[in-house]
Design a protein around this motif. Structure first.
Motif, PDB file in Angstrom:
ATOM      1  N   LEU A 278     -50.787  17.217 -13.219  1.00 58.96           N
ATOM      2  CA  LEU A 278     -51.742  16.107 -13.138  1.00 58.96           C
ATOM      3  C   LEU A 278     -51.316  14.982 -14.077  1.00 58.96           C
ATOM      4  N   ALA A 279     -50.975  15.362 -15.324  1.00 60.28           N
ATOM      5  CA  ALA A 279     -50.600  14.357 -16.318  1.00 60.28           C
ATOM      6  C   ALA A 279     -49.319  13.636 -15.906  1.00 60.28           C
ATOM      7  N   ALA A 280     -48.371  14.396 -15.329  1.00 62.34           N
ATOM      8  CA  ALA A 280     -47.108  13.773 -14.910  1.00 62.34           C
ATOM      9  C   ALA A 280     -47.366  12.745 -13.808  1.00 62.34           C
ATOM     10  N   THR A 281     -48.235  13.080 -12.842  1.00 63.34           N
ATOM     11  CA  THR A 281     -48.495  12.126 -11.750  1.00 63.34           C
ATOM     12  C   THR A 281     -49.288  10.918 -12.252  1.00 63.34           C
ATOM     13  N   MET A 282     -49.989  11.083 -13.359  1.00 58.96           N
ATOM     14  CA  MET A 282     -50.757   9.962 -13.907  1.00 58.96           C
ATOM     15  C   MET A 282     -49.916   9.105 -14.855  1.00 58.96           C
ATOM     16  N   GLY A 283     -48.675   9.509 -15.079  1.00 56.61           N
ATOM     17  CA  GLY A 283     -47.775   8.700 -15.918  1.00 56.61           C
ATOM     18  C   GLY A 283     -47.976   8.917 -17.404  1.00 56.61           C
ATOM     19  N   ALA A 284     -48.391  10.132 -17.792  1.00 57.28           N
ATOM     20  CA  ALA A 284     -48.652  10.399 -19.218  1.00 57.28           C
ATOM     21  C   ALA A 284     -47.344  10.585 -19.979  1.00 57.28           C
ATOM     22  N   SER A 285     -47.300  10.063 -21.195  1.00 59.84           N
ATOM     23  CA  SER A 285     -46.152  10.350 -22.064  1.00 59.84           C
ATOM     24  C   SER A 285     -46.360  11.751 -22.646  1.00 59.84           C
ATOM     25  N   ARG A 286     -45.285  12.300 -23.208  1.00 59.83           N
ATOM     26  CA  ARG A 286     -45.367  13.650 -23.776  1.00 59.83           C
ATOM     27  C   ARG A 286     -46.415  13.697 -24.901  1.00 59.83           C
ATOM     28  N   TRP A 287     -46.422  12.641 -25.728  1.00 61.05           N
ATOM     29  CA  TRP A 287     -47.359  12.620 -26.849  1.00 61.05           C
ATOM     30  C   TRP A 287     -48.801  12.517 -26.364  1.00 61.05           C
ATOM     31  N   ARG A 288     -49.050  11.660 -25.341  1.00 67.17           N
ATOM     32  CA  ARG A 288     -50.444  11.504 -24.872  1.00 67.17           C
ATOM     33  C   ARG A 288     -50.931  12.776 -24.185  1.00 67.17           C
ATOM     34  N   PHE A 289     -50.008  13.465 -23.488  1.00 70.12           N
ATOM     35  CA  PHE A 289     -50.389  14.756 -22.902  1.00 70.12           C
ATOM     36  C   PHE A 289     -50.801  15.707 -24.028  1.00 70.12           C
ATOM     37  N   MET A 290     -49.995  15.674 -25.102  1.00 66.29           N
ATOM     38  CA  MET A 290     -50.288  16.547 -26.240  1.00 66.29           C
ATOM     39  C   MET A 290     -51.666  16.203 -26.819  1.00 66.29           C
ATOM     40  N   ARG A 291     -51.909  14.924 -27.021  1.00 61.77           N
ATOM     41  CA  ARG A 291     -53.128  14.466 -27.701  1.00 61.77           C
ATOM     42  C   ARG A 291     -54.391  14.707 -26.857  1.00 61.77           C
ATOM     43  N   HIS A 292     -54.308  14.387 -25.571  1.00 60.68           N
ATOM     44  CA  HIS A 292     -55.528  14.432 -24.761  1.00 60.68           C
ATOM     45  C   HIS A 292     -55.744  15.760 -24.041  1.00 60.68           C
ATOM     46  N   ILE A 293     -54.679  16.547 -23.862  1.00 62.01           N
ATOM     47  CA  ILE A 293     -54.835  17.795 -23.108  1.00 62.01           C
ATOM     48  C   ILE A 293     -54.404  19.026 -23.915  1.00 62.01           C
ATOM     49  N   ALA A 294     -53.146  19.056 -24.350  1.00 57.33           N
ATOM     50  CA  ALA A 294     -52.630  20.302 -24.955  1.00 57.33           C
ATOM     51  C   ALA A 294     -53.362  20.644 -26.254  1.00 57.33           C
ATOM     52  N   ILE A 295     -53.581  19.644 -27.121  1.00 53.66           N
ATOM     53  CA  ILE A 295     -54.228  19.948 -28.415  1.00 53.66           C
ATOM     54  C   ILE A 295     -55.678  20.415 -28.211  1.00 53.66           C
ATOM     55  N   PRO A 296     -56.510  19.672 -27.464  1.00 47.65           N
ATOM     56  CA  PRO A 296     -57.880  20.187 -27.283  1.00 47.65           C
ATOM     57  C   PRO A 296     -57.902  21.569 -26.647  1.00 47.65           C
ATOM     58  N   GLN A 297     -56.977  21.802 -25.696  1.00 46.72           N
ATOM     59  CA  GLN A 297     -56.975  23.105 -25.018  1.00 46.72           C
ATOM     60  C   GLN A 297     -56.549  24.228 -25.973  1.00 46.72           C
ATOM     61  N   ALA A 298     -55.729  23.890 -26.986  1.00 43.19           N
ATOM     62  CA  ALA A 298     -55.208  24.919 -27.896  1.00 43.19           C
ATOM     63  C   ALA A 298     -56.101  25.124 -29.121  1.00 43.19           C
ATOM     64  N   LEU A 299     -57.243  24.426 -29.198  1.00 43.32           N
ATOM     65  CA  LEU A 299     -58.088  24.567 -30.388  1.00 43.32           C
ATOM     66  C   LEU A 299     -58.585  25.999 -30.618  1.00 43.32           C
ATOM     67  N   PRO A 300     -58.933  26.763 -29.553  1.00 43.81           N
ATOM     68  CA  PRO A 300     -59.318  28.160 -29.815  1.00 43.81           C
ATOM     69  C   PRO A 300     -58.174  28.959 -30.450  1.00 43.81           C
ATOM     70  N   ALA A 301     -56.932  28.677 -30.050  1.00 43.28           N
ATOM     71  CA  ALA A 301     -55.780  29.379 -30.641  1.00 43.28           C
ATOM     72  C   ALA A 301     -55.633  28.987 -32.109  1.00 43.28           C
ATOM     73  N   LEU A 302     -55.882  27.711 -32.417  1.00 43.62           N
ATOM     74  CA  LEU A 302     -55.844  27.280 -33.820  1.00 43.62           C
ATOM     75  C   LEU A 302     -56.918  28.021 -34.613  1.00 43.62           C
ATOM     76  N   GLY A 303     -58.088  28.208 -33.973  1.00 44.26           N
ATOM     77  CA  GLY A 303     -59.180  28.953 -34.607  1.00 44.26           C
ATOM     78  C   GLY A 303     -58.760  30.378 -34.947  1.00 44.26           C
TER      79      GLY A 303
END
Lengths: 246, 240
Positions: free
Chosen positions: A147-172
């Motif tokens: 989804l992010a690739a088709t929307m033209g997301a950069s690697r960093w923005r994918f990280m910031r808006h999707i990967a980091i929020p999704q990984a918060l339970p793992a950080l916990g």
């Protein structure tokens, strides 16, 4: 765990302790009774509080710094495949060095003050935080990548808006482990060389055969660890609830 | 939105050195093409090739738009899973494309699109509070918010119950009218209702299948739609 369960567990532990003292007939300088330890704790309350404050600050600062460094490293590794290839084996290898063995060196480099204890704490929690968070960041659902690739997301923005929020339970999960390890790091640092802190107080009391004071310091350290574990557990729950939209 | 182009995909696709399919697919400009075929024939691979996403195999051939321009930034995508981000409310989910590109989201437009898909009352709800059908409506609004002339749909309605699916088909047909749409589906009924053009994919290649004369979306109970669906199903079963 409910308050009533905790109270019951504490009463059971005290009863077992008292039973051990009564049954073995051990002298008070080997195994003091709970009552004697409480009396020693009350008599030395200011001394214990001052040293607990120092250890508490070391643990807290080490925890915050270790978490920030660990999380930043995990994000860096997830952003750069090359960094991941170079750094991951190095990180795993670093775990082969017992952190305890570094304590004298750290004292030499960072002195007898809080610095060396904070560095020790950071070192001991860095790997669990980095490893857990990095694992979470890598596990972002493939559909989100598409989804992010088709929307033209950069690697960093994918990280910031999707990967980091999704990984918060793992950080916990990493933080929960860190909360258990952090006091170990600070106390070991204090054992190797310090003039303040609960670890220092325990060594001092032991050297002067004040075993009741040593037990009192140990119990305060245990309470501090439990409080930290509960506090970090609440934070980890919040991170998890956020990521699941609860 | 720029005028929708037609798209041609022609060539051979191999996976691990073994040929999987030979395709000669033309998506007509501004129309719905439904791509049908049995599981494993490569429908989703074709969609991923058009999206420019990795497929794990090798495609030898060409993918081109009829206007000669690149397809990059002109294609949007909607999957079987709604892919809503659980930590964002519905409105923020609709705007996620702008955030991912680092531009300022047009929240008023996103709210208008939510109204269009019948979700204006749920803009500030979290995805977990929505039913399956509502979640796919939100995903459709997110797709519309991208405002791309080409839309690729990978079985977006297959997990919905029959009634909700029919509603979503009507809504998507109306909302995506005028765009070049490729719908990958397993469902002959869906293809019979929605397609201007039906293409069947098999290891032998692609073949165009006739559609009923009426313009889509066709009524579910129209005799021509039912007949078309039956013939299509029979053909897919024979081809197995």
């Amino acid at each position: 765990m409910r308050g009533r369960d905790i109270l019951a567990a504490v009463l059971l532990a005290l009863a077992l302790w008292q039973a051990a003292v009564t049954l073995t007939g051990a002298p008070h300088f080997i195994l003091p009774s709970p009552l004697r330890v409480m009396q020693a704790a009350w008599a030395s309350r200011v001394l214990i509080a001052q040293n607990a404050w120092v250890t508490g600050i070391e643990v807290l600062l080490g925890l915050i710094l270790g978490t920030v460094l660990g999380a930043a490293t995990a994000i860096g590794l997830a952003l750069s495949k090359r960094a991941e290839r170079l750094m991951l084996p190095l990180l795993v290898f670093s775990q082969a060095v017992p952190v305890f063995a570094l304590a004298p060196l750290l004292t030499l480099w960072f002195g007898y003050g809080m610095g060396s204890k904070i560095v020790m704490t950071v070192l001991i929690i860095f790997f669990p935080v980095t490893s857990a968070f990095h694992d979470g960041l890598r596990r972002a659902a493939p559909g989100y990548h598409d989804l992010a690739a088709t929307m033209g997301a950069s690697r960093w923005r994918f990280m910031r808006h999707i990967a980091i929020p999704q990984a918060l339970p793992a950080l916990g999960t990493g933080l929960r482990l860190a909360a258990v390890y952090a006091p170990i790091g600070a106390v070991i640092g204090e054992w190797v060389g310090a003039s303040r802190g609960l670890g220092y107080l325990m060594l001092l009391a032991n050297g002067r055969a004040k075993i009741d004071l040593m037990f009192a310091a140990l119990i305060v350290l245990a309470c501090l660890t439990v409080a930290l574990h509960l506090g970090v557990g609440k934070l980890a729950d919040r991170l998890s609830r956020y990521a699941h939209g609860d | 939105m720029t005028p929708p182009p037609g798209i041609t995909l022609a060539g051979d696709y191999a996976l691990g050195g073994a040929p999987l399919f030979r395709a000669n697919l033309h998506l007509r400009a501004g129309e719905w093409t439904c791509l049908l075929g049995r599981s494993g024939t490569g429908k989703t691979t074709i969609l991923r090739l058009l999206l420019g996403l990795p497929t794990g195999g090798h495609f030898a051939g060409q993918i081109a738009a009829t206007d000669g321009a690149s397809l990059q930034n002109r294609v949007s995508y909607m999957a079987q899973s709604d892919l809503l981000l659980p930590w964002l409310n519905v409105l923020d989910n609709v705007c996620i494309g702008a955030r991912l590109r680092g531009t300022i989201p047009d929240r008023a437009r996103a709210a208008e699109l939510l109204r269009r898909v019948g979700l204006s009352g749920a803009a500030h709800h979290m995805p977990r509070q929505l039913s399956g059908g509502m979640r796919q409506r939100a995903a459709l609004a997110r797709t519309l918010c991208e405002d791309r002339p080409v839309v690729l749909l990978d079985e977006p309605f297959s997990a919905l119950d029959a009634g909700t699916r029919a509603d979503m088909q009507d809504l998507a047909a109306q909302a995506l009218a005028g765009r070049t749409v490729l719908l990958v589906t397993h469902d002959p009924a869906e293809a019979a209702r929605l397609a201007h053009q039906i293409v069947l994919l098999s290891p032998q290649g692609t073949a165009v299948w006739p559609t009923a004369p009426q313009s889509p979306p066709r009524a579910i109970d129209a005799p021509d739609t039912i007949a078309s669906q039956s013939r299509l199903l029979a053909h897919l079963r024979c081809a197995a």
